[in-house]
Design a protein around this motif. Structure first.
Motif, mmCIF file in Angstrom:
data_model
loop_
_atom_site.group_PDB
_atom_site.id
_atom_site.type_symbol
_atom_site.label_atom_id
_atom_site.label_comp_id
_atom_site.label_asym_id
_atom_site.label_seq_id
_atom_site.Cartn_x
_atom_site.Cartn_y
_atom_site.Cartn_z
ATOM 1 N N MET A 183 0.813 -1.211 0.000
ATOM 2 C CA MET A 183 0.000 0.000 0.000
ATOM 3 C C MET A 183 0.853 1.271 0.000
ATOM 4 O O MET A 183 1.894 1.339 0.662
ATOM 5 C CB MET A 183 -0.914 0.023 1.227
ATOM 6 C CG MET A 183 -1.997 -1.020 1.202
ATOM 7 S SD MET A 183 -3.080 -0.857 2.646
ATOM 8 C CE MET A 183 -4.222 -2.207 2.344
ATOM 9 N N ALA A 184 0.384 2.264 -0.754
ATOM 10 C CA ALA A 184 0.894 3.629 -0.689
ATOM 11 C C ALA A 184 -0.226 4.481 -0.110
ATOM 12 O O ALA A 184 -1.299 4.599 -0.716
ATOM 13 C CB ALA A 184 1.311 4.122 -2.064
ATOM 14 N N ILE A 185 0.012 5.077 1.062
ATOM 15 C CA ILE A 185 -1.058 5.733 1.816
ATOM 16 C C ILE A 185 -0.705 7.189 2.049
ATOM 17 O O ILE A 185 0.424 7.521 2.415
ATOM 18 C CB ILE A 185 -1.281 5.029 3.167
ATOM 19 C CG1 ILE A 185 -1.722 3.576 2.951
ATOM 20 C CG2 ILE A 185 -2.313 5.762 4.016
ATOM 21 C CD1 ILE A 185 -1.853 2.777 4.223
ATOM 22 N N ILE A 186 -1.694 8.060 1.868
ATOM 23 C CA ILE A 186 -1.549 9.455 2.265
ATOM 24 C C ILE A 186 -2.831 9.887 2.953
ATOM 25 O O ILE A 186 -3.937 9.571 2.511
ATOM 26 C CB ILE A 186 -1.222 10.380 1.068
ATOM 27 C CG1 ILE A 186 -1.010 11.815 1.557
ATOM 28 C CG2 ILE A 186 -2.293 10.301 -0.022
ATOM 29 C CD1 ILE A 186 -0.409 12.737 0.507
ATOM 30 N N LEU A 187 -2.654 10.590 4.076
ATOM 31 C CA LEU A 187 -3.786 11.029 4.893
ATOM 32 C C LEU A 187 -3.634 12.501 5.243
ATOM 33 O O LEU A 187 -2.513 13.002 5.424
ATOM 34 C CB LEU A 187 -3.855 10.224 6.199
ATOM 35 C CG LEU A 187 -4.022 8.703 6.100
ATOM 36 C CD1 LEU A 187 -3.682 8.057 7.426
ATOM 37 C CD2 LEU A 187 -5.438 8.350 5.699
ATOM 38 N N TRP A 188 -4.771 13.169 5.348
ATOM 39 C CA TRP A 188 -4.832 14.536 5.868
ATOM 40 C C TRP A 188 -5.768 14.504 7.074
ATOM 41 O O TRP A 188 -6.901 13.998 6.970
ATOM 42 C CB TRP A 188 -5.389 15.495 4.824
ATOM 43 C CG TRP A 188 -4.499 15.721 3.633
ATOM 44 C CD1 TRP A 188 -3.587 16.725 3.465
ATOM 45 C CD2 TRP A 188 -4.462 14.950 2.423
ATOM 46 N NE1 TRP A 188 -2.978 16.622 2.226
ATOM 47 C CE2 TRP A 188 -3.498 15.546 1.569
ATOM 48 C CE3 TRP A 188 -5.125 13.803 1.969
ATOM 49 C CZ2 TRP A 188 -3.194 15.039 0.305
ATOM 50 C CZ3 TRP A 188 -4.824 13.298 0.718
ATOM 51 C CH2 TRP A 188 -3.867 13.915 -0.102
ATOM 52 N N GLY A 189 -5.352 15.041 8.228
ATOM 53 C CA GLY A 189 -6.189 14.914 9.415
ATOM 54 C C GLY A 189 -6.131 16.104 10.344
ATOM 55 O O GLY A 189 -5.184 16.895 10.322
ATOM 56 N N ASN A 190 -7.160 16.228 11.157
ATOM 57 C CA ASN A 190 -7.264 17.238 12.202
ATOM 58 C C ASN A 190 -7.756 16.598 13.482
ATOM 59 O O ASN A 190 -8.420 15.546 13.451
ATOM 60 C CB ASN A 190 -8.263 18.340 11.816
ATOM 61 C CG ASN A 190 -7.644 19.426 10.956
ATOM 62 O OD1 ASN A 190 -6.446 19.660 11.006
ATOM 63 N ND2 ASN A 190 -8.472 20.092 10.169
ATOM 64 N N MET A 257 -15.745 16.165 9.464
ATOM 65 C CA MET A 257 -14.663 15.324 8.958
ATOM 66 C C MET A 257 -13.364 15.626 9.698
ATOM 67 O O MET A 257 -12.957 16.773 9.816
ATOM 68 C CB MET A 257 -14.449 15.555 7.462
ATOM 69 C CG MET A 257 -13.360 14.666 6.863
ATOM 70 S SD MET A 257 -12.903 15.105 5.164
ATOM 71 C CE MET A 257 -11.861 16.548 5.461
ATOM 72 N N THR A 258 -12.728 14.583 10.198
ATOM 73 C CA THR A 258 -11.426 14.736 10.849
ATOM 74 C C THR A 258 -10.286 14.153 10.024
ATOM 75 O O THR A 258 -9.145 14.597 10.157
ATOM 76 C CB THR A 258 -11.431 14.076 12.239
ATOM 77 O OG1 THR A 258 -11.949 12.736 12.119
ATOM 78 C CG2 THR A 258 -12.292 14.863 13.215
ATOM 79 N N TRP A 259 -10.565 13.151 9.203
ATOM 80 C CA TRP A 259 -9.525 12.532 8.384
ATOM 81 C C TRP A 259 -10.036 12.271 6.972
ATOM 82 O O TRP A 259 -11.179 11.839 6.784
ATOM 83 C CB TRP A 259 -9.065 11.201 8.992
ATOM 84 C CG TRP A 259 -8.199 11.348 10.195
ATOM 85 C CD1 TRP A 259 -8.606 11.338 11.499
ATOM 86 C CD2 TRP A 259 -6.778 11.535 10.218
ATOM 87 N NE1 TRP A 259 -7.534 11.511 12.329
ATOM 88 C CE2 TRP A 259 -6.395 11.633 11.567
ATOM 89 C CE3 TRP A 259 -5.802 11.632 9.235
ATOM 90 C CZ2 TRP A 259 -5.073 11.819 11.959
ATOM 91 C CZ3 TRP A 259 -4.480 11.815 9.620
ATOM 92 C CH2 TRP A 259 -4.122 11.913 10.971
#
Length: 708
Positions: A183-190, A257-259
């Motif tokens: 897997m290649a994973i990218i996340l944006w979160g708060n 939305m947090t992630w």
């Protein structure tokens, strides 16, 4: 702990009866004295804690529905003298009968508490974004702040933003890691305080150019940790120039939305170029049947318990419609002339048994449908769907209703008796229902439609008299007899002086458990028709160690200690009993005055029930990268045949199996990090998994757990 800052102060000391260090205080009423709290939005209180670091705010109503929200004490407003003012949201119940605070931490501690007040606050004005919401785009700045920009979730993915590409001015290159397959994973979160309202947006668009990686999962999570996951094949996207593809995925419409994340996957490792990630608003037309579902019989409140219907009075509700168990179909809601239905469309990755969960007994407590005996729902199936499995789940287990080659192109009303659903005897406890699972086989893009979900029919209750005796046929008073499950049973009774407990239960097969101090937990399945009697004989557990574990020979300075009376604890166990699978039951016992962790094998866990012992969840992971391994003292009773230990890290787990177990004496177990293959990372340790193979008479004891 003394403090004179406030006139009225409660002093609470933590206990360990719940498998952790919890200081709990609760206020409650009987149902006839419930309190209407719907006018209040928040609760405020002041706390001053020693060692305890977080607080869980619990509110329950007269129907057993429960709201639980956790907060770090450090997130509160600092006051003079070490006090902190906390503020938590309230669920708005009109019939609150319990309010509680659980102040906890990784070590035992104390808390002072004062000024608990329910208040009403105006909602903050929403952040208004005109046009698309840009996460990462060539032509636009980011629309919202994301604290965790480019997180990879310990997958081993590498991300580069120094990519020069003629078509797009901002391009990310993701190289797949090895910790989670390819897997290649990218996340944006708060954090929850900075959650983003995306309810105005229907889809996310992004451009991708991939090598080897051919599938993608779009992940959106809200502040309640409800997660939407939808899988797509990259080949199904819109072709662009030079091998690029534009992907479009549906959004769940969360207000908080947090992630947001993208997970690329394939049969081999690879890389992917990513550009122009934006949330957009499109007109959605839910295409479905031309006619509404049939109107069900007009049943009274006592004749039905309704989860979803426009035609019947709804008693409970589905809180989560799209829990992604595995490659879940896409959920949407449509209507025919105002009569709503739930639609589930098979995804590219879910053509062979994609599974979605409909949760109705998780967030606010289990649903008791034991007064009824029939499961009802209406379903419309499109041609191209070849098989459907409907799962009804309870604390006791799961049962299934199977549809092979279902009738297509028309609404069908399904009704099945609980007793006619497939599964092991006693696997459905209608008093503790939690969710419905829908498992679909068929062509991508094909869908099913569901309406009028309810329970009907009238169960016939009768008394089952359970007599509990020991192996010498002597009756046992004060034994706890429960139905369906051991921990979460809604029906239980205690034996009287004659060893008899009377259970009032409906017709059908039931799992019966008996729990007696010092005895192996007994389990049997009883078919109840018109009541009757049941005799259960108990066996004593194998004896506990006669002596405590030996004192460690290591110096305090050389050990990173998690649990010991002999060594100074550096970071304590925060939770002993994370139920990975039929976990043994934890308790802390004293052996020769020494605190010792005890794990009792349960009836469903004799073939390797697994518990997770958490030490790196609360307060962050443990960095033992300068240590050789994990060590602890271990005692197994006579019937234990095999044990497995799993040291969990952010990069993968290290597993050690003992196929030959020394019993009846203390032994020291060394789990050496160098023996663990793969991507084990000793700097990100979080849990110790313990699996026990044995009998219900068996117990395993642990002491002196540390890294060396």
């Amino acid at each position: 702990m003394q403090d004179n800052s406030y006139e009225k102060v409660l002093n609470i000391t933590s206990g360990n009866g719940w498998g952790g260090n919890n200081a709990v205080i609760a206020w409650g009423n009987e149902a006839q004295n419930v309190i209407d709290t719907s006018a209040y939005t928040h609760v405020k209180f002041k706390v001053k804690a020693t060692n305890l670091t977080s607080v869980e705010v619990v509110v329950q109503n007269s129907r057993g529905e429960e709201s639980k929200k956790s907060y770090a004490i450090s997130s509160g407003k600092s006051l003079a003298g070490g006090w902190v003012e906390m503020e938590a949201t309230l669920p708005g119940y009109v019939d609150m009968n319990w309010f509680a605070l659980n102040i906890n931490g990784i070590q035992p501690g104390l808390a002072l508490l004062t000024d608990i007040t329910f208040v009403t606050k105006d909602a903050p004005p929403p952040v208004i974004i005109d046009g698309p919401l840009y996460i990462f785009h060539s032509d636009h700045a980011d629309s919202v702040y994301m604290q965790y920009w480019g997180d990879t979730s310990n997958s081993g993915t590498t991300i580069s933003d120094a990519v020069q590409y003629p078509t797009y001015s901002k391009v990310l290159k993701l190289n797949s890691g090895t910790n989670w397959g390819n897997m290649a994973i990218i996340l944006w979160g708060n954090e929850a305080a900075n959650a983003v309202d995306i309810s105005a947006y229907t889809h996310v668009k992004f451009k991708v150019k991939a090598t080897t990686l051919d599938a993608i999962e779009v992940i959106v999570q809200n502040s309640a940790d409800v997660e939407s996951k939808i899988g797509y094949l990259i080949s199904k996207g819109k072709p662009l120039a030079d091998g690029w593809v534009e992907m479009e995925a549906a959004l769940p419409g969360y207000t908080d939305m947090t992630w947001f994340g993208l997970t690329f996957n394939g049969a081999e490792p690879g890389s992917v170029l990513l550009a122009d990630v934006e949330f957009v608003t499109q007109e959605i037309v839910v295409v479905g049947p031309d006619t509404a579902a049939p109107i069900p019989p007009q049943l009274s409140d006592s004749e039905a318990l309704v989860l979803y219907s426009d035609s019947l009075k709804q008693d409970k509700f589905v809180s989560v419609w799209n829990s992604n168990w595995w490659n879940a179909p896409i959920y949407s809601e449509g209507n025919v002339d105002g009569d709503k239905y739930a639609k589930y469309e098979i995804t590219d990755l879910g053509t062979t048994c994609g599974v979605v969960g409909l949760e109705f007994g998780i967030e606010y407590g289990v649903v008791d449908a034991s007064a009824h005996n029939t499961f009802n729902f209406d379903m419309y199936v499109e041609p191209g769907v070849s098989k459907i499995s409907v799962q009804l789940s309870s604390d006791a287990g799961n049962t299934f209703y199977e549809l092979d080659n279902p009738i297509t192109g028309q609404w069908i009303s399904h009704e099945t008796l609980f007793s006619e659903m497939t599964g092991a005897a006693g696997d459905l406890d209608a008093s503790t229902l939690k969710f419905i699972g829908l498992q679909l086989w068929g062509e991508a893009g094909k869908a099913i439609y569901v309406d009028n979900i309810y329970f009907s029919g009238q169960s016939v209750f009768s008394d089952l008299a359970v007599t509990v005796k020991d192996s010498n046929s002597a009756v046992i008073p004060n034994a706890v007899v429960s139905v369906g499950s051991l921990a979460e049973a809604s029906t239980k009774a205690t034996t009287n002086a004659n060893g008899i407990a009377t259970l009032n239960i409906p017709e059908g097969d039931h799992k019966i458990f008996v729990d007696v101090e010092g005895m192996a937990i007994a389990k049997t399945v009883k078919s109840n028709v018109g009541g009757g009697v049941l005799d259960i004989s108990m066996e004593p557990r194998y004896p506990a160690p006669a002596v405590a574990a030996p004192n460690p020979t290591i110096d305090n300075a050389a050990a990173l200690t998690l649990y010991s009376d002999s060594l100074s604890v550096d970071k304590g166990i925060s939770y002993w009993s994370d139920n990975w699978w039929n976990a043994p039951r934890f308790s802390e016992v004293k052996i020769s005055g020494n605190n010792t962790a005890s794990f009792q094998v349960l009836p469903d866990g004799v073939a390797g029930g697994v518990t997770g012992i958490q030490y790196g969840i609360v307060g962050g992971v443990v960095d033992a990268s300068d240590k050789t391994g994990m060590r602890f003292d271990f005692y197994a009773t006579a019937g234990v045949t095999k044990t497995e230990f799993q040291v969990v890290s952010g990069g993968g787990s290290g597993v050690t199996t003992l196929n030959s177990v020394t019993t009846g004496q203390w032994v020291t177990i060394d789990l050496v990090f160098a023996d663990f293959a793969g991507t084990f990372d000793a700097s990100t340790l979080s849990q110790l998994g313990l699996a026990i193979h044995g009998s219900t008479k068996d117990t395993v004891y642990l002491d002196n757990i540390y890294f060396y």
